[in-house]
Design an enzyme around this catalytic site. Sequence first.
Site, PDB file in Angstrom:
ATOM      1  N   TYR A 155       0.832  -1.212   0.000  1.00  0.00           N
ATOM      2  CA  TYR A 155       0.000   0.000   0.000  1.00  0.00           C
ATOM      3  C   TYR A 155       0.865   1.261   0.000  1.00  0.00           C
ATOM      4  CZ  TYR A 155      -3.778   3.068   1.728  1.00  0.00           C
ATOM      5  OH  TYR A 155      -4.698   4.065   1.896  1.00  0.00           O
ATOM      6  N   LYS A 159       0.813   4.049  -2.924  1.00  0.00           N
ATOM      7  CA  LYS A 159       0.430   5.442  -2.641  1.00  0.00           C
ATOM      8  C   LYS A 159       1.593   6.408  -2.898  1.00  0.00           C
ATOM      9  CE  LYS A 159      -3.903   5.019  -1.339  1.00  0.00           C
ATOM     10  NZ  LYS A 159      -4.958   5.362  -2.320  1.00  0.00           N
TER      11      LYS A 159
HETATM   12  N1  LIG Z   1     -10.141   6.274   5.278  1.00  0.00           N
HETATM   13  C1  LIG Z   1      -8.967   6.874   5.434  1.00  0.00           C
HETATM   14  O1  LIG Z   1      -8.659   7.434   6.496  1.00  0.00           O
HETATM   15  C2  LIG Z   1      -7.989   6.911   4.297  1.00  0.00           C
HETATM   16  C3  LIG Z   1      -6.704   7.410   4.566  1.00  0.00           C
HETATM   17  C4  LIG Z   1      -5.784   7.498   3.517  1.00  0.00           C
HETATM   18  C5  LIG Z   1      -6.155   7.088   2.235  1.00  0.00           C
HETATM   19  N2  LIG Z   1      -7.404   6.590   2.017  1.00  0.00           N
HETATM   20  C6  LIG Z   1      -7.716   6.198   0.629  1.00  0.00           C
HETATM   21  O2  LIG Z   1      -8.991   6.716   0.258  1.00  0.00           O
HETATM   22  C7  LIG Z   1      -9.614   5.820  -0.661  1.00  0.00           C
HETATM   23  C8  LIG Z   1     -10.985   5.416  -0.149  1.00  0.00           C
HETATM   24  O3  LIG Z   1     -10.845   4.742   1.084  1.00  0.00           O
HETATM   25  P1  LIG Z   1     -12.068   4.445   2.066  1.00  0.00           P
HETATM   26  O4  LIG Z   1     -11.533   4.623   3.437  1.00  0.00           O
HETATM   27  O5  LIG Z   1     -13.268   5.170   1.628  1.00  0.00           O
HETATM   28  O6  LIG Z   1     -12.243   2.865   1.823  1.00  0.00           O
HETATM   29  P2  LIG Z   1     -13.562   1.972   1.780  1.00  0.00           P
HETATM   30  O7  LIG Z   1     -13.070   0.577   1.914  1.00  0.00           O
HETATM   31  O8  LIG Z   1     -14.582   2.487   2.728  1.00  0.00           O
HETATM   32  O9  LIG Z   1     -14.121   2.214   0.294  1.00  0.00           O
HETATM   33  C9  LIG Z   1     -13.407   1.777  -0.839  1.00  0.00           C
HETATM   34  C10 LIG Z   1     -14.399   1.572  -1.976  1.00  0.00           C
HETATM   35  O10 LIG Z   1     -13.669   1.150  -3.130  1.00  0.00           O
HETATM   36  C11 LIG Z   1     -14.343   0.052  -3.719  1.00  0.00           C
HETATM   37  N3  LIG Z   1     -13.392  -0.769  -4.458  1.00  0.00           N
HETATM   38  C12 LIG Z   1     -12.446  -1.584  -3.952  1.00  0.00           C
HETATM   39  N4  LIG Z   1     -11.777  -2.195  -4.951  1.00  0.00           N
HETATM   40  C13 LIG Z   1     -12.294  -1.719  -6.106  1.00  0.00           C
HETATM   41  C14 LIG Z   1     -12.027  -1.982  -7.473  1.00  0.00           C
HETATM   42  N5  LIG Z   1     -11.059  -2.834  -7.851  1.00  0.00           N
HETATM   43  N6  LIG Z   1     -12.759  -1.321  -8.410  1.00  0.00           N
HETATM   44  C15 LIG Z   1     -13.742  -0.462  -8.056  1.00  0.00           C
HETATM   45  N7  LIG Z   1     -14.038  -0.198  -6.762  1.00  0.00           N
HETATM   46  C16 LIG Z   1     -13.332  -0.821  -5.800  1.00  0.00           C
HETATM   47  C17 LIG Z   1     -14.957  -0.671  -2.542  1.00  0.00           C
HETATM   48  O11 LIG Z   1     -16.017  -1.557  -2.956  1.00  0.00           O
HETATM   49  C18 LIG Z   1     -15.419   0.480  -1.677  1.00  0.00           C
HETATM   50  O12 LIG Z   1     -16.730   0.898  -2.030  1.00  0.00           O
HETATM   51  C19 LIG Z   1      -8.659   4.640  -0.841  1.00  0.00           C
HETATM   52  O13 LIG Z   1      -7.841   4.846  -1.973  1.00  0.00           O
HETATM   53  C20 LIG Z   1      -7.816   4.707   0.414  1.00  0.00           C
HETATM   54  O14 LIG Z   1      -6.566   4.083   0.244  1.00  0.00           O
HETATM   55  C21 LIG Z   1      -8.324   6.469   3.014  1.00  0.00           C
END
Ligand SMILES: NC(=O)c1ccc[n+]([C@@H]2O[C@H](COP(=O)([O-])OP(=O)(O)OC[C@H]3O[C@@H](n4cnc5c(N)ncnc54)[C@H](O)[C@@H]3O)[C@@H](O)[C@H]2O)c1
Length: 315
Positions: A155, A159
């Site tokens: 990851y 990123k």
């Molecule tokens: N939540 C945080 O604090 C945080 C922090 C840093 C980065 N992020 C990044 O933000 C983004 C969203 O994260 P989140 O926390 O909302 O996660 P989440 O797991 O709540 O949502 C992710 C969504 O992506 C969809 N998904 C997964 N694989 C997929 C694919 N191959 N094709 C299409 N859709 C797909 C899932 O079904 C889900 O609806 C991610 O890239 C994550 O790495 C989140």
Amino acid sequence: MDLSGKVAVVTGSGRGLGLAYAKALAAAGAAVVVNDVDPDAAAAAVEEIESAGGRAEAEAADVGTTRAATALVTRAVDAFGRLDVMVTNAGVLRDRMLWKMTDDDFDTVVRVHLRATFTCVRAAVRRMREQNEGGRIVVAGSPAGQRGNVGQTNYAAAKAGIAAMVRTWAMELARDRITANAVIPVAATAMTRTIPAFAPYVGALERHGTPLPDALRKGEGFGTPEDVAPLVAFLASDAAAGITGQCVGIGGDRLALWSHPKETAVAYADGGWSADAIAAAWPVSVGRAPEDCGIPAPSFAGESGEPGKSGEPAR
Ligand SMILES: NC(=O)c1ccc[n+]([C@@H]2O[C@H](COP(=O)([O-])OP(=O)(O)OC[C@H]3O[C@@H](n4cnc5c(N)ncnc54)[C@H](O)[C@@H]3O)[C@@H](O)[C@H]2O)c1
């Protein structure tokens, strides 16, 4: 923020941060293609946006391939006539220590984050260049990609690669008036709600609407997906026309600009460096103040009274 007339694609917007982004873009007037690998989640998101008066279409696809990227852009153009904003947000985790990480753990995370960002942005930029009216690329970075994080070889690499692509695209796309920026979010989602010190507060917020305390919202920069979404709406707007190549942090009450890597110390040796010369010079020159690694553990104690137990506030 007025995005009326604009058309956006948001990957992984069936739930979590992506859903909040899609809703915010639609509420500001953009038409949105909601993508998710889970078709039911994508359909439910479209229903939610439409019932709030917005315009949206679902395109279920597993991002990471050129075929999926093309399908998303084609759907935007077929349904709404154009494409102005590509938000690559879909994500998965396969956390394991390096020595336990399988090839599949590595390849899956690199495909869904890094390769999907590359393929979706490439497809979007090809369309935007044809339109010749500029465009907006917003990608998802992470504190783990900026600093490294235990258990996240795959990851953190993906990123960090996304941040590197944004810096490259800022230069490559400037002439076409297409901006490219990374959001570095921190929010309570399926990815993060289990952090022990935060979990009771996330639970109380979800069950009773109890606001998160200041120590989380300001101290840790930890809030809800709805706290992050306005940054995506801003970066998608005309107001952000001059902003490109940036990694912008947001979470809770906190907005931040991340630095880019640069040399912090330099030393010279006439004729070049031998290994012995490096060893002798290291402690008194470039190695005097080495960089630290990792996401700082939360100082917030929470109900458990165990500050920083997980050491992982933000993926
Ligand atoms: N939540 C945080 O604090 C945080 C922090 C840093 C980065 N992020 C990044 O933000 C983004 C969203 O994260 P989140 O926390 O909302 O996660 P989440 O797991 O709540 O949502 C992710 C969504 O992506 C969809 N998904 C997964 N694989 C997929 C694919 N191959 N094709 C299409 N859709 C797909 C899932 O079904 C889900 O609806 C991610 O890239 C994550 O790495 C989140």
